[in-house]
Every structure is written in structure tokens, then in C-alpha cells.
Design a protein around this motif. Structure first.
Motif, PDB file in Angstrom:
ATOM      1  N   THR A 283       0.814  -1.214   0.000  1.00 37.76           N
ATOM      2  CA  THR A 283       0.000   0.000   0.000  1.00 37.76           C
ATOM      3  C   THR A 283       0.851   1.269   0.000  1.00 37.76           C
ATOM      4  O   THR A 283       0.321   2.350   0.280  1.00 37.76           O
ATOM      5  N   THR A 284       2.133   1.157  -0.300  1.00 44.31           N
ATOM      6  CA  THR A 284       3.016   2.328  -0.349  1.00 44.31           C
ATOM      7  C   THR A 284       2.285   3.490  -1.046  1.00 44.31           C
ATOM      8  O   THR A 284       1.980   3.407  -2.242  1.00 44.31           O
ATOM      9  N   PRO A 285       2.020   4.588  -0.312  1.00 47.26           N
ATOM     10  CA  PRO A 285       1.141   5.606  -0.907  1.00 47.26           C
ATOM     11  C   PRO A 285       1.821   6.538  -1.905  1.00 47.26           C
ATOM     12  O   PRO A 285       1.153   7.130  -2.748  1.00 47.26           O
ATOM     13  N   ALA A 286       3.152   6.672  -1.792  1.00 48.25           N
ATOM     14  CA  ALA A 286       3.826   7.634  -2.681  1.00 48.25           C
ATOM     15  C   ALA A 286       5.017   6.961  -3.340  1.00 48.25           C
ATOM     16  O   ALA A 286       5.895   6.411  -2.657  1.00 48.25           O
ATOM     17  N   ILE A 287       5.029   6.997  -4.664  1.00 45.38           N
ATOM     18  CA  ILE A 287       6.102   6.327  -5.421  1.00 45.38           C
ATOM     19  C   ILE A 287       6.557   7.251  -6.528  1.00 45.38           C
ATOM     20  O   ILE A 287       5.730   7.854  -7.234  1.00 45.38           O
ATOM     21  N   ARG A 288       7.859   7.361  -6.694  1.00 46.68           N
ATOM     22  CA  ARG A 288       8.396   8.099  -7.837  1.00 46.68           C
ATOM     23  C   ARG A 288       9.525   7.279  -8.459  1.00 46.68           C
ATOM     24  O   ARG A 288      10.415   6.788  -7.750  1.00 46.68           O
ATOM     25  N   CYS A 289       9.470   7.146  -9.749  1.00 49.36           N
ATOM     26  CA  CYS A 289      10.503   6.394 -10.451  1.00 49.36           C
ATOM     27  C   CYS A 289      10.961   7.206 -11.656  1.00 49.36           C
ATOM     28  O   CYS A 289      10.133   7.664 -12.460  1.00 49.36           O
ATOM     29  N   ASP A 290      12.257   7.415 -11.761  1.00 49.81           N
ATOM     30  CA  ASP A 290      12.835   8.118 -12.911  1.00 49.81           C
ATOM     31  C   ASP A 290      13.784   7.180 -13.640  1.00 49.81           C
ATOM     32  O   ASP A 290      14.609   6.515 -13.008  1.00 49.81           O
ATOM     33  N   VAL A 291      13.663   7.148 -14.949  1.00 46.61           N
ATOM     34  CA  VAL A 291      14.477   6.233 -15.755  1.00 46.61           C
ATOM     35  C   VAL A 291      15.122   7.007 -16.903  1.00 46.61           C
ATOM     36  O   VAL A 291      14.437   7.784 -17.580  1.00 46.61           O
ATOM     37  N   VAL A 292      16.408   6.790 -17.097  1.00 44.18           N
ATOM     38  CA  VAL A 292      17.030   7.295 -18.322  1.00 44.18           C
ATOM     39  C   VAL A 292      17.442   6.096 -19.175  1.00 44.18           C
ATOM     40  O   VAL A 292      17.961   5.106 -18.662  1.00 44.18           O
ATOM     41  N   GLY A 293      17.173   6.177 -20.457  1.00 42.74           N
ATOM     42  CA  GLY A 293      17.604   5.147 -21.409  1.00 42.74           C
ATOM     43  C   GLY A 293      18.873   5.631 -22.096  1.00 42.74           C
ATOM     44  O   GLY A 293      18.956   6.797 -22.501  1.00 42.74           O
ATOM     45  N   VAL A 294      19.843   4.741 -22.228  1.00 40.17           N
ATOM     46  CA  VAL A 294      21.170   5.135 -22.693  1.00 40.17           C
ATOM     47  C   VAL A 294      21.620   4.234 -23.843  1.00 40.17           C
ATOM     48  O   VAL A 294      21.454   3.005 -23.779  1.00 40.17           O
TER      49      VAL A 294
END
Lengths: 780, 156
Positions: free
Chosen positions: A342-353
Motif C-alpha cells: 500500500t506504499t502511498p507515494a512512489i516516484r521512479c525516474d528512468v534514463v535510457g542510454v
């Protein structure tokens, strides 16, 4: 014998495979075929000064030698996905190199000769003059200031993408009592289907049409991409056949340049052109999988409530964009980061290289193993740091069964499941309560015993086409089926799904047999030929039963509906009074009935038939576009024993409980789970696709150097299933093909780190790494 | 330069002109068109090409065709009789010991050599024996079960 839905029916396809009568692409010999060998770049990054084919062209038996210059004007290899539609750097990928090579294995020339040996000999004589450029092999090197660029771009970045609420996540971290942080490498894998890729291209001048035989998981997709975007051949002039295919694991999804080259060359030389990869070629040129570097942080309260998750990932795209390359580390990854919690806050950033390595695309699980690995590693690590039992910590944060359907903070909505129930059953099956005793007993033998858990959830059944379009797919993701009832009541089913080990010829026949009440033996399933099958999006992402099976169900519904009309006429009753059950059309509340076979015959011999209102024949097609993804989930528990003297890890117990929704054939499902676990264990303990950091040479380019699991690397597995049916498809099914590969790496690394008492060991956890970690832990 | 190879293949006397470098697997597949024997690698690791030569399992990618001159060679195509599977083949079917089918002929031929020398192999012995046969689909679980069941069927 029960052959309906739910029965462990042995497989229809087995007889031909067991007697050597399978028909794989390399088994096909077309009349007059010539053989192609590709000259591949031996360096990772170079401008081509020249490609001299004169000597090769004069060699015995040589039919033609082609280079990039010959293919000028032929479209490049297309990519099928750009996250959110872009912006994404999407450099061209020529079929044969035009002026530059960008990875070891990039294709420079194509040699065609009468025999394979002659083509090989002549390929040796093609003289390529490379003007080498420093290679960027690691993502770090590729992103360094002033790094050489692979393409005509400012730098080596492909895309920068994010998901989730960054502000809310930062706020969650600001009020956390505890933050657990891990730096993780998700190691690059080579899929290694045991059948190497192969392709035969053929042109029929009489009909101005082309045929491509290819080892593909999705022949219609290849027809669409190659026909429409590369060679400009309309669909009705291009037939793509994927006959028996010897395993895929994602590596046979993409559209490859070899397919284009043989199809184009087949017309140029006026005869079929055949190519079959050698294993070393497979290592060099099949798409690879995974290859992420990730920093993950989990914010918790002191009693272990998850408040927020922050993920930064660098994803290696390789030298060019493969068909679904950019999809894997974005929407197949970031959307699964809520896991079972139930983790209420999630942020994921991805760079493709971009790097000077082979293109990266799907490998069994594709994005979801990467998400599950980081999540279940950080959860287990948090449990250890907080001094909370790992099972208890998971329980405190599970999405409760009564909260489903559940909207996650990363777009997807889980449809059904009982995650705590799955964990409880797995812990019981694994005798978690007795683990402390087993650990003590192992210690008395000088062995370090550890236990590791991995809960997982995956998004399968790809995908609602409108959502696929919004997130950046350049295709719909429905499936098509045709159910053809023959006059004597037997049935041919034409499916756009493709079986390369999954056993569709059996499971799909079970569905038809069950629904129509006809013998299993009377049903045959046809797949893998665009000339026979209306359309198809193919098999990947555990989608065949959930999407392809649903299309078959829709077609069966139409068959039954038409059958009722025919039966109503025959039985002189109202259509609404007809029931269909167990192969009989019956007038409700009477003993008047007619069998399915009689109705089928009547449809084709329509003497007593409502011809004025109903067409003859019993042959119905359907397209099914799913309402949502499906969300299989489960828990895998692994126990290992480590020999502290050598660092050798032995897997001593593997218990898995998976919820795949309804199950059509439990025997086949078990086999899929076994195979998936083997892929995951391979990644976690044995497999690593390694390039030399300086030269970009592939160091793990053979089965001698790249270790795929052997029989004695694995235990027998104890697996069970629970069942919460999928609420939005007609069979209630979710998909099972990737579960093991998704769950296994985290379970295994959690077990090894538990055994030796260290925070982390990178995959593959070889004896050398485990021993070194143990030494450094003991030194502390 | 070519040379003539004469051998007994699945009980029939056959001969062919081959190059010195021609491999037994190429002779079987490309010349005699018995395509049940597969090629999965180029380093003698995968075992998809296992056949029997003079009663022993060999990797036919690692035997020159010339070396098979005068030999008795049998392939996966020789096992079933009149449409009836051999007990080892039947055991693979009954125990779901195959998925994509590509490694299967080699697995079955290799298993038969194991059982010829060890009629009642245990799980550890089977796993050890399969060192030279790679499967990417099954995780070996059901292959091990199949071979144990096939061995039992052959004993009875």
C-alpha cells in the motif's frame, strides 16, 4: 478421461516433437534455396573506410554479396514504442551497416552462396577496413562528459522518463523514521532459446508475392513492421510463417534485420535465401535483456509502515532501439513498483542510454523482474534493518484482499488477488516455523543456511489497445481467433497467439472441447502463418490465454449463438427457449434436443434450415481487446545452504504459491513455473552477459563462457496455486509464463544474503562473489 | 576433396559423398533429411544433437561424418514403432518433460544411454548425467521425472 478446462491433459504437440517430426525453420529446405552468411563487425565502434567484396564475389559457389550500399533506399529496422509517444531519440538502424558499425555483431555484409560452407568461406574473404572509434560500453562511459556518440545526436541519451508523484514522495521521505537504500545492478542476460534464430526469404514472381519463414513469437507483427515500414510490401503480398519455434523468452519478439535481408535478397537473387544463426551469432545479435543500474530508497515508519519509494534507474538500450526496447524499462517496469503493498507515494525516474552493445529488449518477464528484484530486495533489507520479521513486515504493508480492485499510485489498477493468503500458504508449505531448527542443523554440518522471500505482482494480458496507444505503443494489443466448425463437427481453431513451448495446441483445444462439448481429439489448433490466420499480435507478456484464449471464447460464443438459431429451426422452437450444454442443443423443459454434430452438418447441408434469415456455414471469427491488464501474483520462498569454505550456494528448498486465476491445464502451468524459476535462478546465480569495458568485445559469447542452468544447478520445486479469478476476461485467467523469472532472483539473493549475513551480493551471486562477501563480512 | 561415408542409419545401409569437414549432424540433417536431430550450439554444450553411434550417445556436432564410416548410427526417428512411442518417449509425454521440443530429441537419446548403463538412476544421478544436455524451457524438473519414469517403464 476429462479433457476439459482444468484437466491435466497431456499435450497434442508432443508426439511430433518426441518422434523428431517437429518442423523448425532450420528444418525447412525450400527448392533451390541458397544460403546466407552475414559478415558481422568484429569491433564495437568504427567508421567503415571500405567494404571490399571483390574477392568474396569470385569465390566458388557465390551467388551474390551485398553491403549497406546495395540496400540504400530500403527502410531501417523500426522501433515499436516511444514512451508517452516521445520525445525519444530514435536514430535509424540500417539493415546492413551504412558507413558505421556500432556493436560487435553489427551486420556489414551478406554473402549468399550455393552451400552454407561456400557462403562461410566467402564471408571470410570480405575485406572490411574499420576506422575505429573509442567504444562506450558501460552506461557510465556513455554518459560521461565528452563521450563519443554512437549516433548523430548531442549525446548518448535515448529518453528520460518518470512516473509517480515526485512531490508526494519527497514529502513521505521527509517524515520517515527510517530509510533503506540499495544500489542494485540488474545484470544483462542473453535469452538463449536453444533453437537459434533462422529465416528463409522467398519471392514468387508469378504472383509478385513474398514469403518469410522465421523464428518469431509474433509473425503478424513481423509482417506489419517489415511490410509496411521497411520493404513497402502490402500485407496481401507478404506471408510470414513461424512454424515450430524452439523457445523464445522474448528474444524472438523483435523484428530483426536478418529477416529483412533474406526477404529482400530472395527477390534480388531469384531464389529462396536461408540463414540460420550459429550460437555465437545468437549471443552477438539476439536482443539481450535487463541491464539496469538502480538506486532504490524505501521510506518507513519505525514500525515498518511503508511511506514512500524512490527509484532512479539507468537502462541500457544497446546500440540501436529494438522493437520494444524502450517499453521494457518504462511502462513494464515503473508501473509495477507498488508491488503487493500500500506504499502511498512512489516516484521512479528512468534514463535510457545508448552504448556500443547489442540492442536490449524483452527477456522473460521484461521489466517486471527488474521491478520485483529492487522492491523485494529493499523490503527484505528494511526488515533486517528494522529488526522486523520479513514475513511480518510484508503482512503489515500488504494491500488487503478486501481493498481490491486497488488503484496504485503508478497508474495501474490491480483487478483481483489475495496477497496475504498467498504468503501464508507459501510460508506454511516452506515450513517457515521450522527454519531456525534447519539453520541450526546446517550449522552443525558447517553450512550456512538462509531463507529468502519474494512476493511479486505482474501485469500480463497485454493490453487494452487504447491504453497501449496512450503510453506509446505503435500497435494495438488485441488478439484474433477464427473457429471453423467443419461439416462433420470437428473444429479447426486459428489463433493469432503463437506457441513456442507453451502448449497452446492443447490448452486451446481444451477450451473448445469444454465449451462445445465435443471430443478433445476433434479439435486442432493452427498458429504461426499469416496466410491462414486472420490477424494476431503474438505471444509474449503471458498474454496468450488471457487475450488469445478470450478471443477464442468470443468466437465460440458466436458459434453457439448461431447453433441455437439452427437448432431452434430444427426443433421447431423459439430461439430463446434453446439451451446449449454438453454438446446438446435442448428445448428448455422438454426432452427435445439435437447434438452439436447434427447442427454442424445442417449448417453445411442446409436442407432443413432457415435460409431466408440465416447464412449457411458455421465459421466465426472474433477480435478480443482486453478491458485491463491481468495481475498474477505470488510468493516464492527459497532456502539455500552456502559452503563458507568455497562460497558455493546450493538451493535446498524452493516453495512457490502463485495465483494465476483460473487454470486450464495445471500440468502445463506447473511446467511454465518451473521454467520461469530456472530463468530467475540463472540470472541470480549463473548468468551474466559481459562485455570488455574497453574494447566492447563480448566476453560471454558462447555456452562455454555464458552459464545457463544445467540440471544439477537446480532442485526439484514445490509449487502450488491459489485462485482468485480474473474478473474481466471470459475464462477468469491471468497468465503464468513469467512468474518464476520475476520472483526467483529476489528470493534467491534474499536467501544468500540471509545465509551469509551481508546486506547485498550482486547478481550473479557466483561462489567467488559470495566467498568475497563472506570474507569482508567476517573481517568487519 | 570429397570422401564416401557408408554407415547403418536407423537400421538401413546408406552412403554419401561428404567433404572432410562435414559433421555427422550435417550429414544426418542436410543429406539424409532426418531433421529430428537438432543443432543448438557450436561448442558441444547443448546436446540437442545427441544420437547413438555404435550403441553410445555422442554429440553429432562433434563427430566428423568421416568418423562415422562403418558405424551404426541411430537417431530419434528410430525409436517409435508403428506409431507407438518408445517407453522413454511416452514417459516424456506423460510427465510433461518437454515444452518447445527443440532439446527433446537429444534429451531422449541421452536418457536412453544413461538407462542402458544404469537401469534405475536416482534423481542426483539423472541430474549429473544431464550435464551435457541443456534445456531452457522446463527447469529440468519434469525431464528428471520423465527419465526416472521412463527407466521404470523400461525395467518392467
Amino acid at each position: 478421461m476429462d479433457t476439459g478446462i482444468g484437466a491435466a491433459v497431456t499435450r497434442k504437440e508432443d508426439f511430433r516433437f518426441l518422434t523428431g517430426q517437429g518442423n523448425y525453420t532450420d528444418d525447412i529446405a525450400r527448392p533451390g534455396q541458397a544460403h546466407a552468411v552475414f559478415v558481422r563487425s568484429v569491433v564495437a565502434h568504427a567508421n567503415l573506410r571500405s567494404v571490399d567484396t571483390e574477392a568474396a564475389s569470385a569465390m566458388p559457389g557465390v551467388v551474390a554479396v551485398f553491403t549497406g550500399d546495395d540496400l540504400e533506399g530500403v527502410g531501417g529496422v523500426p522501433c515499436g514504442f516511444a514512451p508517452d509517444g516521445g520525445p525519444m531519440n530514435e536514430p535509424p538502424r540500417p539493415v546492413l551497416a551504412q558507413g558505421k558499425v556500432r556493436f560487435v555483431g553489427d551486420m556489414v555484409a551478406m554473402v549468399i552462396a550455393e552451400t552454407l560452407e561456400q557462403a562461410r568461406d566467402a564471408a571470410e574473404a570480405v575485406d572490411v577496413d574499420y576506422n575505429e572509434i573509442p567504444a562506450v560500453v558501460s552506461m557510465e562511459a556513455a554518459q560521461a562528459e565528452g563521450a563519443p556518440t554512437l549516433h548523430d545526436l548531442d549525446d548518448n541519451s535515448c529518453f528520460s522518463w518518470g512516473i509517480g508523484d515526485a512531490e508526494a514522495t519527497d514529502a513521505a521521505f521527509a517524515r520517515a523514521d527510517h530509510v533503506t537504500t540499495l544500489e542494485l545492478v540488474n545484470n544483462r542476460k542473453c535469452p538463449n532459446a536453444i533453437e537459434p534464430r533462422a529465416a528463409i526469404g522467398e519471392y514468387d514472381s508469378a504472383h509478385d508475392s513474398y514469403t518469410l519463414y522465421t523464428t518469431s513469437q509474433n509473425p503478424h507483427v513481423i509482417r506489419l513492421l517489415m511490410g509496411a515500414f521497411v520493404l513497402g510490401i502490402p500485407e496481401h503480398k507478404l506471408r510470414v510463417v513461424s512454424p515450430d519455434v524452439g523457445g523464445g523468452f522474448g528474444s524472438k519478439i523483435p523484428h530483426y534485420p536478418e529477416e529483412i535481408a533474406v526477404t529482400w535478397a530472395g527477390k534480388q537473387v531469384g531464389r529462396p535465401v536461408k540463414w540460420t544463426a550459429e550460437r555465437t551469432e545468437s549471443f552477438l545479435s539476439d536482443t539481450h535483456g535487463r541491464d539496469h543500474i538502480t538506486r532504490v530508497e524505501l521510506a518507513c515508519t519505525s514500525d515498518g509502515e511503508f511511506l514512500g519509494l524512490r527509484v532512479h534507474t539507468q537502462a541500457n538500450m544497446g546500440a540501436y532501439l529494438s522493437t520494444f526496447g524502450p517499453l521494457i524499462p518504462t511502462y513494464l517496469y515503473g508501473t509495477l513498483l507498488a508491488g503487493l503493498y500500500t506504499t502511498p507515494a512512489i516516484r521512479c525516474d528512468v534514463v535510457g542510454v545508448f552504448t556500443n552493445t547489442a540492442p536490449v529488449d524483452a527477456e522473460r518477464g521484461a521489466g517486471r523482474p527488474e521491478a520485483t528484484f529492487l522492491l523485494e530486495r529493499v523490503v527484505e533489507t528494511a526488515a533486517r534493518e528494522l529488526g522486523i520479521d520479513p514475513v511480518e513486515l510484508r503482512r503489515r504493508n500488504f494491500i488487503p484482499a478486501d481493498a481490491l480492485p486497488y488503484q496504485t499510485p503508478v497508474i495501474v489498477q490491480y483487478d483481483s488477488g489475495n496477497y496475504e493468503g498467498v504468503l501464508d500458504r507459501a510460508a506454511e508449505a516452506a515450513d517457515y516455523a521450522g527454519f531456525a531448527r534447519r539453520r541450526e542443523e546446517a550449522r552443525s554440518r558447517g553450512r550456512l543456511r538462509g531463507i529468502g522471500f519474494a512476493g511479486y505482482i505482474e501485469a500480463c494480458g497485454m493490453a487494452p489497445s487504447n491504453i497501449a496507444g496512450i503510453i506509446g505503443a505503435r500497435a494495438g494489443l488485441f488478439e484474433a481467433a477464427q473457429v471453423r466448425v467443419h461439416p462433420t463437427g470437428s473444429v479447426s481453431v486459428y489463433t493469432g497467439s503463437h506457441s513456442h513451448g507453451q502448449g497452446h495446441e492443447t490448452t486451446f483445444a481444451q477450451i473448445v472441447s469444454d465449451r462445445l462439448g465435443i471430443p478433445f481429439e476433434n479439435v486442432d489448433v493452427v498458429h504461426g502463418d499469416t496466410d491462414q490466420i486472420p490477424f494476431g499480435m503474438g505471444t509474449y507478456g503471458s498474454r496468450s490465454l488471457a487475450v488469445g484464449g478470450s478471443a477464442i471464447c468470443k468466437a465460440l460464443d458466436k458459434i453457439i449463438a448461431k447453433g441455437k438459431k439452427i437448432a431452434a429451426h430444427a426443433l421447431e422452437a423459439g430461439e430463446s427457449d434453446i439451451d446449449f450444454e454438453s454438446g446438446e442443443f435442448r428445448v428448455r423443459g422438454t426432452d427435445k434436443s439435437v447434438g452439436f454434430g447434427d447442427i454442424a452438418l445442417s449448417a453445411y447441408v442446409p436442407h432443413n434450415y432457415p435460409l431466408e434469415e440465416l447464412e449457411p456455414g458455421l465459421d466465426e471469427g472474433a477480435f478480443y481487446d482486453p478491458a485491463n491488464f491481468t495481475f498474477p501474483a505470488g510468493c516464492h520462498i527459497c532456502e539455500v545452504e552456502v559452503d563458507p569454505e568455497t562460497g558455493t550456494t546450493q538451493i535446498v528448498n524452493w516453495n512457490a504459491v502463485d495465483d494465476f486465476g483460473k487454470i486450464v491445464n495445471p500440468m502445463i502451468v506447473d511446467g511454465q513455473v518451473h521454467g520461469g524459476i530456472a530463468h530467475g535462478v540463472g540470472q541470480a546465480m549463473l548468468e551474466n552477459c559481459a562485455y570488455d569495458e574497453e574494447s566492447g568485445q563480448l566476453l560471454s559469447g558462447s555456452l562455454t563462457d555464458y552459464c545457463i542452468p544445467r540440471a544439477d544447478d537446480l532442485p526439484s520445486f514445490h509449487i502450488e496455486t491459489t485462485e482468485t479469478p480474473c474478473p474481466h476476461n471470459p475464462l477468469g485467467v491471468k497468465g503464468c509464463g513469467e512468474a518464476g523469472a520475476i520472483a526467483a532472483p529476489a528470493a534467491l539473493i534474499n536467501a544468500i544474503t540471509d545465509a551469509i549475513g551481508v546486506a547485498h551480493v550482486d547478481m550473479p551471486a557466483t561462489p567467488e562473489k559470495v566467498w568475497a562477501a563472506l570474507q569482508s563480512a567476517q573481517g568487519e | 576433396m570429397t570422401l564416401t561415408v557408408t554407415m547403418t542409419l536407423n537400421g538401413e545401409s546408406v552412403s554419401a559423398e561428404v567433404e572432410g569437414r562435414t559433421l555427422l549432424v550435417q550429414l544426418i540433417r542436410d543429406h539424409f533429411r532426418l531433421t529430428g536431430t537438432h543443432v543448438g550450439c557450436d561448442t558441444s554444450q547443448c546436446g540437442a544433437c545427441v544420437v547413438h553411434m555404435n550403441g553410445q550417445s555422442v554429440k553429432s556436432c562433434t563427430v566428423l561424418a568421416a568418423q562415422a564410416d562403418g558405424a551404426e548410427v541411430s537417431t530419434i526417428e528410430s525409436l517409435a514403432e508403428n506409431g507407438e512411442l518408445h517407453p522413454m518417449q511416452q514417459a516424456f509425454k506423460d510427465n510433461h518433460g518437454l515444452q518447445c521440443g527443440f532439446c527433446t530429441p537429444g534429451m531422449v537419446m541421452s536418457a536412453l544411454d544413461l538407462v542402458a548403463n544404469n537401469p534405475d538412476p536416482g534423481e542426483a544421478e539423472i541430474r549429473d548425467w544431464l550435464e551435457g544436455n541443456l534445456c531452457r524451457c522446463t527447469g529440468y524438473h519434469n525431464i528428471v521425472k520423465s527419465i526416472a519414469a521412463g527407466a521404470q517403464a523400461m525395467r518392467s
